[in-house]
Design a protein around this motif. Structure first.
Motif, PDB file in Angstrom:
ATOM      1  N   ASP A   1      14.110  11.873  -0.835  1.00  0.00           N
ATOM      2  CA  ASP A   1      13.378  12.306   0.355  1.00  0.00           C
ATOM      3  C   ASP A   1      11.940  12.725   0.050  1.00  0.00           C
ATOM      4  O   ASP A   1      11.012  12.368   0.784  1.00  0.00           O
ATOM      5  CB  ASP A   1      14.125  13.455   1.035  1.00  0.00           C
ATOM      6  CG  ASP A   1      13.499  13.842   2.368  1.00  0.00           C
ATOM      7  OD1 ASP A   1      13.281  12.942   3.203  1.00  0.00           O
ATOM      8  OD2 ASP A   1      13.216  15.041   2.574  1.00  0.00           O
ATOM      9  N   ASP A   2      11.735  13.468  -1.019  1.00  0.00           N
ATOM     10  CA  ASP A   2      10.378  13.924  -1.356  1.00  0.00           C
ATOM     11  C   ASP A   2       9.455  12.742  -1.638  1.00  0.00           C
ATOM     12  O   ASP A   2       8.287  12.743  -1.224  1.00  0.00           O
ATOM     13  CB  ASP A   2      10.415  14.866  -2.569  1.00  0.00           C
ATOM     14  CG  ASP A   2      11.160  16.156  -2.279  1.00  0.00           C
ATOM     15  OD1 ASP A   2      11.146  16.589  -1.111  1.00  0.00           O
ATOM     16  OD2 ASP A   2      11.763  16.715  -3.216  1.00  0.00           O
ATOM     17  N   ASP A   3       9.967  11.743  -2.332  1.00  0.00           N
ATOM     18  CA  ASP A   3       9.178  10.557  -2.644  1.00  0.00           C
ATOM     19  C   ASP A   3       8.938   9.730  -1.387  1.00  0.00           C
ATOM     20  O   ASP A   3       7.830   9.223  -1.153  1.00  0.00           O
ATOM     21  CB  ASP A   3       9.888   9.728  -3.709  1.00  0.00           C
ATOM     22  CG  ASP A   3       8.926   8.971  -4.615  1.00  0.00           C
ATOM     23  OD1 ASP A   3       7.745   9.371  -4.710  1.00  0.00           O
ATOM     24  OD2 ASP A   3       9.346   7.984  -5.236  1.00  0.00           O
ATOM     25  N   TYR A   4       9.963   9.571  -0.579  1.00  0.00           N
ATOM     26  CA  TYR A   4       9.835   8.801   0.653  1.00  0.00           C
ATOM     27  C   TYR A   4       8.802   9.403   1.604  1.00  0.00           C
ATOM     28  O   TYR A   4       8.080   8.681   2.304  1.00  0.00           O
ATOM     29  CB  TYR A   4      11.186   8.715   1.376  1.00  0.00           C
ATOM     30  CG  TYR A   4      12.134   7.681   0.822  1.00  0.00           C
ATOM     31  CD1 TYR A   4      11.685   6.577   0.105  1.00  0.00           C
ATOM     32  CD2 TYR A   4      13.508   7.791   1.034  1.00  0.00           C
ATOM     33  CE1 TYR A   4      12.544   5.633  -0.394  1.00  0.00           C
ATOM     34  CE2 TYR A   4      14.396   6.840   0.537  1.00  0.00           C
ATOM     35  CZ  TYR A   4      13.910   5.766  -0.173  1.00  0.00           C
ATOM     36  OH  TYR A   4      14.772   4.823  -0.661  1.00  0.00           O
TER      37      TYR A   4
ATOM     38  N   ASP B   1       0.821  -1.213   0.000  1.00  0.00           N
ATOM     39  CA  ASP B   1       0.000   0.000   0.000  1.00  0.00           C
ATOM     40  C   ASP B   1       0.853   1.261   0.000  1.00  0.00           C
ATOM     41  O   ASP B   1       0.445   2.296  -0.540  1.00  0.00           O
ATOM     42  CB  ASP B   1      -0.931   0.005   1.219  1.00  0.00           C
ATOM     43  CG  ASP B   1      -2.000  -1.064   1.127  1.00  0.00           C
ATOM     44  OD1 ASP B   1      -2.398  -1.417   0.002  1.00  0.00           O
ATOM     45  OD2 ASP B   1      -2.444  -1.567   2.179  1.00  0.00           O
ATOM     46  N   LEU B   2       2.028   1.189   0.603  1.00  0.00           N
ATOM     47  CA  LEU B   2       2.928   2.334   0.620  1.00  0.00           C
ATOM     48  C   LEU B   2       3.616   2.505  -0.734  1.00  0.00           C
ATOM     49  O   LEU B   2       3.863   3.630  -1.174  1.00  0.00           O
ATOM     50  CB  LEU B   2       3.974   2.163   1.728  1.00  0.00           C
ATOM     51  CG  LEU B   2       3.413   2.014   3.149  1.00  0.00           C
ATOM     52  CD1 LEU B   2       4.552   1.761   4.137  1.00  0.00           C
ATOM     53  CD2 LEU B   2       2.626   3.252   3.547  1.00  0.00           C
TER      54      LEU B   2
ATOM     55  N   ALA C   1       5.183   8.251   1.581  1.00  0.00           N
ATOM     56  CA  ALA C   1       4.852   7.002   2.290  1.00  0.00           C
ATOM     57  C   ALA C   1       5.145   7.108   3.784  1.00  0.00           C
ATOM     58  O   ALA C   1       4.952   6.138   4.519  1.00  0.00           O
ATOM     59  CB  ALA C   1       5.641   5.840   1.691  1.00  0.00           C
ATOM     60  N   GLY C   2       5.632   8.260   4.215  1.00  0.00           N
ATOM     61  CA  GLY C   2       5.927   8.440   5.630  1.00  0.00           C
ATOM     62  C   GLY C   2       7.232   7.829   6.080  1.00  0.00           C
ATOM     63  O   GLY C   2       7.439   7.621   7.285  1.00  0.00           O
ATOM     64  N   PHE C   3       8.143   7.542   5.146  1.00  0.00           N
ATOM     65  CA  PHE C   3       9.419   6.951   5.504  1.00  0.00           C
ATOM     66  C   PHE C   3      10.340   8.002   6.120  1.00  0.00           C
ATOM     67  O   PHE C   3      10.427   9.126   5.628  1.00  0.00           O
ATOM     68  CB  PHE C   3      10.104   6.328   4.288  1.00  0.00           C
ATOM     69  CG  PHE C   3       9.441   5.087   3.774  1.00  0.00           C
ATOM     70  CD1 PHE C   3       8.570   4.365   4.573  1.00  0.00           C
ATOM     71  CD2 PHE C   3       9.690   4.632   2.490  1.00  0.00           C
ATOM     72  CE1 PHE C   3       7.960   3.211   4.106  1.00  0.00           C
ATOM     73  CE2 PHE C   3       9.078   3.481   2.007  1.00  0.00           C
ATOM     74  CZ  PHE C   3       8.210   2.774   2.820  1.00  0.00           C
TER      75      PHE C   3
END
Length: 291
Positions: free
Chosen positions: A192-195, A72-73, A198-200
């Motif tokens: 970082d922006d992509d992560y 889902d992430l 997903a809340g990483f």
């Protein structure tokens, strides 16, 4: 068939899996040439092939479990939304079964080499899939936790050949463990922006700031003395010392520039440098050791 191969490659994270197996295969060759009673044994090439196949399957299984847990992430991030499960080309059940089959077969193959290798492979799967994976959304400590299973391949390869964990095995583990810190922090900086979709939480801090940059730079400095340990402890020569020092200084310089300018372009240079650093150092160590 073309779509299946493309999906399978993404499912097992082929490039990452290849790097892992490469690392283990090199240290297997090192472990094979450790003198026993003053005599260097011959390399068992059949066991080397078993290690490669078993290591490929075990690493692929860990990646499957990771993607099942994060399906889902993965849908939220640009870099992962085309993986087979989030893209709808494969169900999570199919992904889970694929991981179980590859994990069991790979563990069985590695266990044929010796029980220690089989146990280390099982430990690496569980630590990667069930400790590192859920931690990515909770704390930046995930990178350090993930560096443990990430550093197990050279240990697994060495133990598969030599049969026990000794000083050389620990040093090989430490080099890859420390290398992973700037490697993953550079990737986290670039993505970082992509992560964040997903809340990483994979940067040392919550953003691309001076503290994150300094910690990444500091880790490259730590890598330099760690990479010189083979020479210091007598199983590496001057060639590996020179290459490790030169590669480490280049790595540190690029990380220093990232710390200074805080630019994604600089982080990308650190990331690409890390891709070359590890295989170069491991290959030179192999040739220096067996020469």
């Amino acid at each position: 068939m073309k779509q299946f191969l493309a999906d399978f490659s993404k499912l097992i994270k082929f490039r990452l899996t290849f790097l892992v197996v490469f690392s283990a295969s090199v240290t297997f060759l090192i472990g094979s040439k450790v003198p026993i009673n003053g005599v260097r044994p011959d390399i068992d090439w059949m066991n080397w092939l078993i290690l490669i196949v078993g290591g490929f399957l075990v690493t692929s299984a860990a990646n499957c479990f990771n993607e099942v847990i994060e399906v889902d992430l993965d849908k939220l991030m640009t870099r992962t939304k085309d993986r087979p499960m989030p893209a709808g080309h494969m169900t999570t059940g199919q992904g889970l079964v694929s991981g179980l089959v590859m994990g069991m077969l790979g563990t069985w193959l590695l266990g044929k080499l010796n029980i220690e290798t089989g146990l280390l492979s099982v430990f690496s799967i569980f630590l990667y899939a069930f400790a590192y994976t859920p931690l990515k959304r909770k704390s930046p400590i995930a990178v350090i936790v993930g560096a443990i299973p990430g550093a197990l391949p050279p240990l697994i390869g060495y133990v598969a050949a030599h049969g026990k964990i000794d000083q050389i095995a620990v040093i090989l583990f430490l080099i890859q463990f420390v290398w992973q810190l700037p490697h993953f922090w550079a990737i986290a900086w670039v993505l970082d922006d992509d992560y964040k979709k997903a809340g990483f939480r994979l940067l040392p801090t919550t953003k691309r700031d001076k503290i994150s940059g300094f910690i990444a730079f500091l880790s490259t400095l730590v890598l330099i003395p760690v990479s010189l340990m083979p020479t210091f402890y007598g199983f590496g020569g001057y060639y590996i010392a020179g290459v490790s020092l030169l590669a480490g200084l280049v790595f540190a310089w690029l990380a220093f520039k990232m710390w200074m300018d805080l630019e994604v372009a600089s982080a990308r240079k650190v990331m690409f440098c890390s891709f070359f650093y590890l295989p170069v150092v491991q290959l030179v160590l192999l040739f220096d050791f067996i020469a």
